[in-house]
Write a protein that holds these residues in place. Structure first.
Motif, PDB file in Angstrom:
ATOM      1  N   ALA A 144       0.675  -1.349   0.148  1.00 45.31           N
ATOM      2  CA  ALA A 144      -0.032  -0.180  -0.205  1.00 45.31           C
ATOM      3  C   ALA A 144       0.743   1.444   0.018  1.00 45.31           C
ATOM      4  CB  ALA A 144      -1.026  -0.082   1.322  1.00 45.31           C
ATOM      5  N   LEU A 148       0.712   3.992  -2.877  1.00 40.54           N
ATOM      6  CA  LEU A 148       0.075   5.296  -2.914  1.00 40.54           C
ATOM      7  C   LEU A 148       1.315   6.070  -3.531  1.00 40.54           C
ATOM      8  CD1 LEU A 148      -1.368   5.199   0.592  1.00 40.54           C
ATOM      9  CD2 LEU A 148      -2.483   5.652  -1.345  1.00 40.54           C
ATOM     10  N   ASP A 149       2.628   5.878  -3.304  1.00 42.69           N
ATOM     11  CA  ASP A 149       3.373   6.822  -3.874  1.00 42.69           C
ATOM     12  C   ASP A 149       3.381   6.856  -5.288  1.00 42.69           C
ATOM     13  OD1 ASP A 149       4.419   7.512  -1.379  1.00 42.69           O
ATOM     14  OD2 ASP A 149       6.040   5.828  -1.549  1.00 42.69           O
ATOM     15  N   LEU A 154      -3.012   9.941  -1.824  1.00 42.10           N
ATOM     16  CA  LEU A 154      -4.542   9.564  -1.501  1.00 42.10           C
ATOM     17  C   LEU A 154      -5.574   9.692  -2.514  1.00 42.10           C
ATOM     18  CD1 LEU A 154      -4.184  10.608   2.229  1.00 42.10           C
ATOM     19  CD2 LEU A 154      -4.000   8.200   1.391  1.00 42.10           C
ATOM     20  N   SER A 166      -9.790   9.904   0.983  1.00 43.83           N
ATOM     21  CA  SER A 166      -9.382   8.963   1.870  1.00 43.83           C
ATOM     22  C   SER A 166      -8.209   9.279   2.934  1.00 43.83           C
ATOM     23  CB  SER A 166      -8.859   7.753   1.028  1.00 43.83           C
ATOM     24  OG  SER A 166      -7.835   8.199   0.204  1.00 43.83           O
ATOM     25  N   ARG A 168      -4.659   7.892   5.285  1.00 44.36           N
ATOM     26  CA  ARG A 168      -3.618   7.130   5.194  1.00 44.36           C
ATOM     27  C   ARG A 168      -4.082   5.861   6.060  1.00 44.36           C
ATOM     28  NH1 ARG A 168      -1.558   3.301   4.610  1.00 44.36           N
ATOM     29  NH2 ARG A 168       0.626   2.762   4.080  1.00 44.36           N
ATOM     30  N   PHE A 171      -5.719   2.508   4.471  1.00 47.62           N
ATOM     31  CA  PHE A 171      -5.093   1.649   3.608  1.00 47.62           C
ATOM     32  C   PHE A 171      -4.036   0.452   4.372  1.00 47.62           C
ATOM     33  CE2 PHE A 171      -6.153   5.349   1.212  1.00 47.62           C
ATOM     34  CZ  PHE A 171      -6.430   4.773  -0.055  1.00 47.62           C
ATOM     35  N   LEU A 216      -7.788   3.142  -5.414  1.00 50.86           N
ATOM     36  CA  LEU A 216      -6.433   3.255  -5.675  1.00 50.86           C
ATOM     37  C   LEU A 216      -5.951   2.135  -6.716  1.00 50.86           C
ATOM     38  CD1 LEU A 216      -3.444   3.876  -4.771  1.00 50.86           C
ATOM     39  CD2 LEU A 216      -3.572   2.041  -2.929  1.00 50.86           C
TER      40      LEU A 216
END
Length: 283
Positions: A144, A148-149, A154, A166, A168, A171, A216
């Protein structure tokens, strides 16, 4: 064009909660001059039964709830899920996990969030070992943090005219596939929604927590971004949830008792429930 969907699991007969969700999906589609798709979530071959698939068709016909296009069966789409997983693997966004549920529960350092204990990351960052994968049961987890990166932060989503963000904490390194399951709910859901051209996901509010990770995955896989409508849940008057395992009254039983299915569907679209039931926001 607006396209909604109804995606029941054939692990038992449908109950009033399923009928409400199907009615809401159809209502949203028809109000916009759109279509409603039907998908059978039969990935769990250990619990899915052909007679329950036929029961879904029978119940929907009794309710007068039709669908548009061919029915999609998730059990027939293993290649599509494998392709999606491979795309994530090639980008280093998933990793094999050999942990059992007992291993995770025993990890005292595992933090807890709204959904319970988060995966503590035991297998994250370890070199891939194809030989071990060949001989040991394992799952594939989403990394995750890295995902995300790569996605640039987000994700957000649109729900009933609002833009929701959302956090952090939404996730985790969720499981996307296992040896005995070609795809998790999250992976199958986003791939199949895209395949069916779904533009509005109508489902129970108990699944709202699934939206961040699914958004995501949509961004990572380059899939379309639908809007969302998470409706209240049908419960007993005392607040107890309807569930197959708790022997909630089935639509088949209601039909045998002489209930008019089309009239019931019309009442559900108006959010008017039979006596003994009410609509509830999940806690």
């Amino acid at each position: 064009m607006v396209a909604t969907r109804f995606a029941p699991s054939p692990t038992g007969r449908l109950h009033l909660g399923h009928a409400y969700s199907a009615a809401m999906a159809l209502k949203a589609a028809r109000a916009a001059g759109g279509v409603m798709r039907l998908r059978i979530d039969d990935l769990d071959q250990g619990r899915s039964r052909p007679e329950h698939v036929e029961g879904i068709f029978e119940d929907l016909r009794w309710l007068g709830i039709g669908w548009d296009g061919e029915v999609l069966f998730e059990s027939e789409r293993s290649d599509e899920y494998a392709s999606g997983l491979e795309r994530l693997r090639e980008r280093g966004l998933v990793y094999p996990c050999f942990c059992t549920r007992a291993d995770i529960q025993e990890a005292l350092a595992a933090p807890h969030g709204p959904g319970g204990a988060h995966y503590p990351g035991t297998c994250r960052g370890r070199p891939d070992d194809p030989a071990r994968r060949a001989r040991e049961a394992h799952s594939w987890r989403l990394d995750a943090g890295r995902a995300l990166d790569v996605a640039g932060g987000l994700p957000t989503w649109r729900e009933e005219g609002r833009l929701l963000r959302s956090g952090r904490e939404d996730f985790d390194d969720v499981i996307l596939a296992r040896k005995d399951a070609p795809a998790s709910y999250h992976l199958a859901c986003v791939i199949d929604d895209a395949a069916q051209g779904v533009t509005l996901v109508v489902r129970g509010a108990d699944l709202r927590a699934s939206t961040p990770v699914q958004r995501l995955l949509q961004e990572l896989l380059g899939l379309g971004e639908p809007d969302y409508l998470h409706h209240r849940l049908v419960t007993f008057e005392d607040g107890r949830r309807l569930a197959k395992r708790d022997l909630a009254p089935t639509l088949a039983a209601m039909r045998e008792e002489g209930v008019d299915g089309r009239e019931l569907a019309a009442r559900l679209m108006d959010q008017s429930l039979p006596l003994g039931f009410r609509l509830t926001e999940p806690t």
